[in-house]
Design a protein around this motif. Structure first.
Motif, mmCIF file in Angstrom:
data_model
loop_
_atom_site.group_PDB
_atom_site.id
_atom_site.type_symbol
_atom_site.label_atom_id
_atom_site.label_comp_id
_atom_site.label_asym_id
_atom_site.label_seq_id
_atom_site.Cartn_x
_atom_site.Cartn_y
_atom_site.Cartn_z
ATOM 1 N N GLN A 402 0.844 -1.198 0.000
ATOM 2 C CA GLN A 402 0.000 0.000 0.000
ATOM 3 C C GLN A 402 0.884 1.255 0.000
ATOM 4 O O GLN A 402 0.873 2.062 0.924
ATOM 5 N N LEU A 403 1.607 1.372 -1.113
ATOM 6 C CA LEU A 403 2.544 2.494 -1.275
ATOM 7 C C LEU A 403 2.743 2.748 -2.757
ATOM 8 O O LEU A 403 3.132 1.847 -3.507
ATOM 9 N N TRP A 404 2.430 3.959 -3.195
ATOM 10 C CA TRP A 404 2.842 4.377 -4.523
ATOM 11 C C TRP A 404 4.334 4.678 -4.462
ATOM 12 O O TRP A 404 4.765 5.550 -3.696
ATOM 13 N N ASP A 405 5.098 3.967 -5.221
ATOM 14 C CA ASP A 405 6.556 4.056 -5.129
ATOM 15 C C ASP A 405 7.094 4.946 -6.245
ATOM 16 O O ASP A 405 6.921 4.642 -7.432
ATOM 17 N N ALA A 406 7.748 6.041 -5.869
ATOM 18 C CA ALA A 406 8.274 6.987 -6.861
ATOM 19 C C ALA A 406 9.298 6.324 -7.767
ATOM 20 O O ALA A 406 9.345 6.596 -8.973
ATOM 21 N N GLY A 407 10.122 5.436 -7.188
ATOM 22 C CA GLY A 407 11.143 4.777 -7.993
ATOM 23 C C GLY A 407 10.563 3.862 -9.035
ATOM 24 O O GLY A 407 10.959 3.884 -10.206
#
Length: 623
Positions: A402-407
């Motif tokens: 549950q994390l939108w990951d910038a990388g």
């Protein structure tokens, strides 16, 4: 036979260090005839049967790897064990192999023995005999005879199970195949082959040692993998042995393809580059993703992939060599993989790492408790214990962290763009439109991860909408997507890249900000410096007018690589963020090929590799 099958057939021929179990094993393909060098010493009555680079314990063998031609025409290493020190050189002369073993130090009263143990690997057909002081391998249509330069020594207590030669190491000892040769003749062949290999380094001028670190590690780590009958470059021999024979890791092996491509003029290097890209892509799962790992007996990670760098690296191989057939070979699977991310890892327009439920093919020991769980998703990131993923929830219904990951999102836009360029070369116009539209959509969506106050892209919780203030180099990956404006990129560099409380320092770039409480751990992805992170940040910087940051990244990466390369011949998996050491940690393999990416940065900066930010021409580049 396809062009790729012909390439593998050409690669898997002749003498080389094909046997992953020992760098002292010289093997003739396709026969599988092995000459395994061993050391019998008398002070402790011990026998060294196999040797690997990077052993950790003091009582184990220590190998300082020397030059190694990709085609096996020359190899050199220094061996230290039990107070003995030897230099071992090999060279080819036509279809023949010669070896020269020179004692540097032999502390016992009685000279140790060089044992040349014959073998036939991978259960291939043939017979082995000893006829006097000659070893003979007989195979269908071929006989190979092996000679020593001195008289054989009788010692029935040597721990060998096949015919062998034993020669006293009271001076240099030579071995030759095909015909008997004097030590002087062997020395001449070795000297000629060594000169030819070292001349290749001269083309890299002041970066000759940087090139040597990249090329040498790749050459020693390239093996023959018998289960799939292929030449490939797993991350290291120690990892192979630990996994039961071999292990391929997704982004590691795509990066290996790029590192081998440094040698544009060496046909064997080009073939090895192609082999790594093709073999990794062929591991694609039935779900449509290239897995995190693929290992022995058909086992691979069917719950997760790893960072999508395959299209980026394949595009660079095409830029380097211009052969359309490579693109045709891998494009369908790269497209399936690209669509997988959009279809299975998409949460409201941005991507999250994930881990699918599945039944493992084997009892994959550490795997079982982590499928469809947070650790499985963290493994998909390739950044196994990176602190930014600590204690996050995973939705077991969607299988997403549950994390939108910038990388991840930055890498995915770059993957879409690179694959669109490949599709254009192949005249797949409908795919070009699909991929370009997807790149645009995710590039636009990345604006939701820009934090104006922080002046950088941040990860963001999908359950609460809150930004995570834990900073890793992955926050720079949106530069790969060209998502930032020039002004935003300048802020990121000024406020974070050059910030000594975060990423700047004598050694860069640490895997978590120096101000993060986990930085002090210096344990794997918790604070240590990694070649792939440095490369991806550097490639992002190249998309902007940031020349000083590019130079600084190149110079510091080069210095980090050379520190232990020059002292010990090591190319480390990762390095200490405070000291630049690799040997300080048991979780840093000493000869792991992607450490060479630190040198690739310097080679790009100096112009020895084409600028990867330049769009491909869609015209014919067929070599």
């Amino acid at each position: 036979m396809s062009e790729y099958e012909q390439l593998q057939a050409r690669l898997a021929r002749g003498w080389n260090t094909w046997n992953t179990r020992s760098v002292l094993s010289h093997v003739l393909l396709p026969e599988g005839f092995a000459l395994n060098l061993g050391l019998r010493e008398y002070r402790g009555r011990q026998y060294l049967k196999e040797a690997l680079i990077g052993r950790k314990r003091a009582e184990e063998e220590q190998i300082h790897p020397g030059p190694h031609a990709y085609d096996g025409s020359y190899t050199e290493l220094n061996l230290k064990v039990w107070g003995n020190e030897l230099t071992v050189c090999s060279a080819t002369d036509g279809d023949d192999l010669v070896l020269l073993v020179t004692p540097v130090t032999t502390p016992g009263r009685r000279a140790p023995l060089l044992v040349v143990e014959s073998g036939i690997l991978w259960n291939r057909p043939g017979t082995l005999t000893r006829e006097g002081d000659v070893l003979v391998g007989r195979f269908a249509g071929r006989e190979v005879r092996v000679y020593g330069t001195g008289p054989g020594v009788v010692d029935p207590h040597i721990a060998a199970q096949t015919p062998y030669l034993a020669l006293a190491l009271d001076g240099p000892v030579g071995i030759s195949t095909g015909q008997p040769r004097s030590r002087e003749e062997i020395e001449q062949i070795i000297a000629r082959r060594r000169r030819a290999l070292l001349q290749q380094r001269e083309a890299f001028g002041d970066l000759a040692e940087v090139y040597a670190a990249v090329q040498t590690c790749m050459a020693w780590d390239t093996i023959y993998e018998p289960e799939h009958q292929r030449v490939v470059s797993p991350v290291s021999r120690i990892w192979n042995v630990g996994w039961g024979g071999y292990v391929l890791f997704e982004w590691d092996n795509y990066f290996a393809a790029y590192m081998a491509a440094v040698d544009a003029a060496d046909p064997t290097a080009k073939a090895i580059a192609y082999a790594n890209a093709v073999e990794m892509t062929r591991e694609i799962t039935e779900t449509g993703f290239v897995p995190n790992f693929a290992t022995v007996n058909g086992c691979s990670s069917r719950d997760r992939s790893e960072p999508p760098v395959g299209s980026l690296m394949v595009r660079e191989l095409y830029r380097r060599f211009g052969e359309r057939w490579l693109l045709e070979e891998v494009y369908p699977d790269l497209l399936r993989w690209n669509r997988f991310w959009h279809e299975r890892r998409n949460d409201r327009g941005l991507l999250c790492w994930g881990s699918e439920p599945y039944e493992p093919v084997l009892d994959a020991h550490f795997e079982l408790a982590h499928i469809n769980a947070l650790q499985g998703a963290a493994w998909e990131s390739g950044l196994d214990n990176l602190p930014v993923y600590d204690a996050l929830p995973l939705d077991t219904a969607t299988h997403l962290m549950q994390l939108w990951d910038a990388g991840l999102n930055g890498l995915y836009v770059a993957d879409c763009a690179a694959l669109a360029e490949i599709a254009a070369v192949l005249d797949r116009q409908a795919d070009v439109a699909e991929l370009t539209a997807r790149a645009t959509a995710y590039r636009t969506a990345l604006e939701r991860l820009w934090h104006e106050e922080a002046g950088i892209y941040l990860n963001r919780r999908t359950d609460t909408g809150k930004f995570s203030r834990r900073l890793a180099p992955t926050s720079f990956y949106p530069l790969l997507a060209q998502a930032a404006t020039q002004a935003q990129a300048e802020r990121m560099v000024a406020e974070h890249f050059y910030n000594p409380a975060e990423f700047w320092g004598e050694w860069i770039i640490p895997s978590i900000a120096r101000s993060d409480p986990a930085y002090a751990d210096q344990n794997y992805w918790r604070g240590r410096i990694w070649g792939p992170m440095n490369l991806l940040v550097y490639l992002g910087l190249r998309n902007y007018d940031l020349p000083q940051a590019q130079r600084d990244m190149a110079e510091k990466s080069q210095r980090l690589l050379l520190q232990e390369w020059l002292a010990k011949g090591h190319v480390h998996e990762n390095y200490n963020g405070d000291t630049g050491e690799g040997c300080d940690s048991p979780s840093s393999d000493a000869f792991y090929h992607w450490g060479g990416l630190l040198g690739v940065i310097a080679l790009i900066e100096a112009g020895y590799l084409p600028a990867p930010e330049t769009p491909l021409s869609t015209g014919s580049q067929e070599a």
